[in-house]
Write an enzyme that holds these catalytic residues in place. Structure first.
Site, PDB file in Angstrom:
ATOM      1  N   LYS A 156       0.744  -1.367   0.035  1.00  0.00           N
ATOM      2  CA  LYS A 156      -0.002  -0.007  -0.019  1.00  0.00           C
ATOM      3  C   LYS A 156       0.982   1.373   0.020  1.00  0.00           C
ATOM      4  O   LYS A 156       0.615   2.329  -0.653  1.00  0.00           O
ATOM      5  CB  LYS A 156      -0.699   0.003   1.265  1.00  0.00           C
ATOM      6  CG  LYS A 156      -2.196  -0.898   1.162  1.00  0.00           C
ATOM      7  CD  LYS A 156      -2.754  -1.134   2.544  1.00  0.00           C
ATOM      8  CE  LYS A 156      -3.762  -2.295   2.495  1.00  0.00           C
ATOM      9  NZ  LYS A 156      -4.364  -2.645   3.726  1.00  0.00           N
ATOM     10  N   GLN A 206      -4.370  -1.416   9.930  1.00  0.00           N
ATOM     11  CA  GLN A 206      -4.230  -2.652   9.312  1.00  0.00           C
ATOM     12  C   GLN A 206      -4.824  -3.782  10.241  1.00  0.00           C
ATOM     13  O   GLN A 206      -4.231  -3.910  11.334  1.00  0.00           O
ATOM     14  CB  GLN A 206      -2.760  -2.965   8.960  1.00  0.00           C
ATOM     15  CG  GLN A 206      -2.566  -4.296   8.183  1.00  0.00           C
ATOM     16  CD  GLN A 206      -3.450  -4.144   6.969  1.00  0.00           C
ATOM     17  OE1 GLN A 206      -2.934  -3.380   6.110  1.00  0.00           O
ATOM     18  NE2 GLN A 206      -3.662  -5.502   6.503  1.00  0.00           N
ATOM     19  N   ASP A 239     -11.126   3.208   5.067  1.00  0.00           N
ATOM     20  CA  ASP A 239     -11.483   1.802   4.677  1.00  0.00           C
ATOM     21  C   ASP A 239     -12.866   1.792   4.763  1.00  0.00           C
ATOM     22  O   ASP A 239     -13.341   0.778   4.374  1.00  0.00           O
ATOM     23  CB  ASP A 239     -11.042   1.024   5.969  1.00  0.00           C
ATOM     24  CG  ASP A 239      -9.737  -0.045   5.362  1.00  0.00           C
ATOM     25  OD1 ASP A 239      -9.488   0.226   4.294  1.00  0.00           O
ATOM     26  OD2 ASP A 239      -8.976  -0.350   6.494  1.00  0.00           O
TER      27      ASP A 239
END
Ligand code: NAP
Length: 282
Positions: free
Chosen positions: A53, A97, A120
């Site tokens: 990422k 994460q 997210d």
């Protein structure tokens, strides 16, 4: 092979090309979109995803700051970090994460990210907006899957979409997106009896389970669009849920693993960050 393979890497590249103009315009205003990633612990898969990422974001001109914390980090320290990132003017997106170490309450942590920076799309405000057909931040994997389906050029309205898997990360938000696009949606899960009787009627079949080879050729309708979200590592190799060799002889479109949904998830994370920066600039 009958099916056209939908190459997620190519679709992602098109997305980055579209984003580059927006990033250029933001930079003219002295704004560089910035994504903050919190990584707690050293789970090898998580470490790998985060560095991918970070590299991808930087390669398209998005700043990416990774906060690497030890596995035994106290929850209050993560909460304090999120609080300072929430307040930071030059951070536009924050993601944690997952999975977090077992002693951390992920639900509490994720709810601390302000909805405007929740790239997210997991915050209850953003999932509530999706449920109510309001504009919010859409979770990355389902958003990427919608782009992959759009790439086929086939209409979604009126089609029967069957999703295997009902997680809050993939299956459930995807069901809402497909419903909002006027598909008729069926969601299957581990308690579904006779899975094949549902998958066999799907014009659009998405499998998000994490079970290698779950979807056989004889479970798929001729001419279907098949999206394989599954990502299972066996003996160092990554496998999808779909038996590619069998299903590609029946379906009209199919995504590969790797190189299908994965690159789109990252592209949508970066897109959500760029859009958050645009919203803040207005
Ligand atoms: P998850 O939270 O474990 O959910 C799995 C879902 O599959 C659950 O709803 C479960 O049902 C259902 N299920 C389990 N066994 C089943 C069976 N035999 N038949 C039908 N349904 C079954 O997983 P997730 O986070 O959604 O991820 C799913 C897969 O997608 C994983 O392999 C993951 O690595 C992958 N993934 C890939 C990406 C990417 O970017 N490439 C992103 C996200 C996830 P219950 O609800 O009844 O337990």
């Amino acid at each position: 092979m009958r099916a056209t393979v939908i190459n997620g890497r190519d679709v992602a590249k098109k997305q980055y090309a579209k984003m580059s103009e927006t990033i250029f315009e933001l930079k003219k205003k002295n704004i560089t979109p910035c994504l903050a990633i919190i990584l707690a612990g050293d789970d090898p898969a998580s470490v790998g995803y985060v560095s991918l990422k970070e590299r991808t974001a930087k390669s398209v001109g998005v700043d990416c700051r990774v906060f690497r914390l030890p596995a035994d980090v106290p929850q209050c320290e993560i909460e304090g970090l999120i609080d300072s990132l929430n307040k930071s003017d030059d951070v536009h997106g924050i993601m944690v994460q997952l999975p977090l170490p077992a002693h951390i309450d992920a639900n509490i942590v994720l709810e601390l990210i302000i909805p405007e920076k929740d790239v997210d799309g997991f915050h209850l405000v953003n999932s509530g907006k999706l449920t109510n057909r309001m504009t919010g931040i859409t979770p990355c994997t389902p958003r990427g899957i919608m782009e992959l389906i759009a790439e086929t050029g086939c209409a979604i309205a009126g089609k029967h979409a069957v999703i295997v898997g009902r997680s809050m990360v993939v299956g459930t938000p995807l069901a809402l997106l497909l419903l909002n696009a006027d598909a008729t949606v069926t969601v299957c899960h581990s308690k579904t009896v006779d899975l094949a009787s549902y998958t066999h009627t799907a014009d659009i079949l998405v499998s998000a389970v994490g079970c290698k080879g779950l979807i056989r050729g004889d479970m798929v309708k001729e001419g279907a669009i098949v999206v394989d979200v599954g990502n299972t590592r066996v003996d160092g190799k990554v496998w999808g849920d779909v038996r590619f060799d069998e299903v590609s002889e029946i379906a009209d479109f199919i995504t590969p693993v790797p190189g299908g949904v994965g690159p789109m998830t990252i592209a949508m994370l970066i897109k959500n960050t760029v859009e958050a920066a645009c919203d803040k600039a207005q």
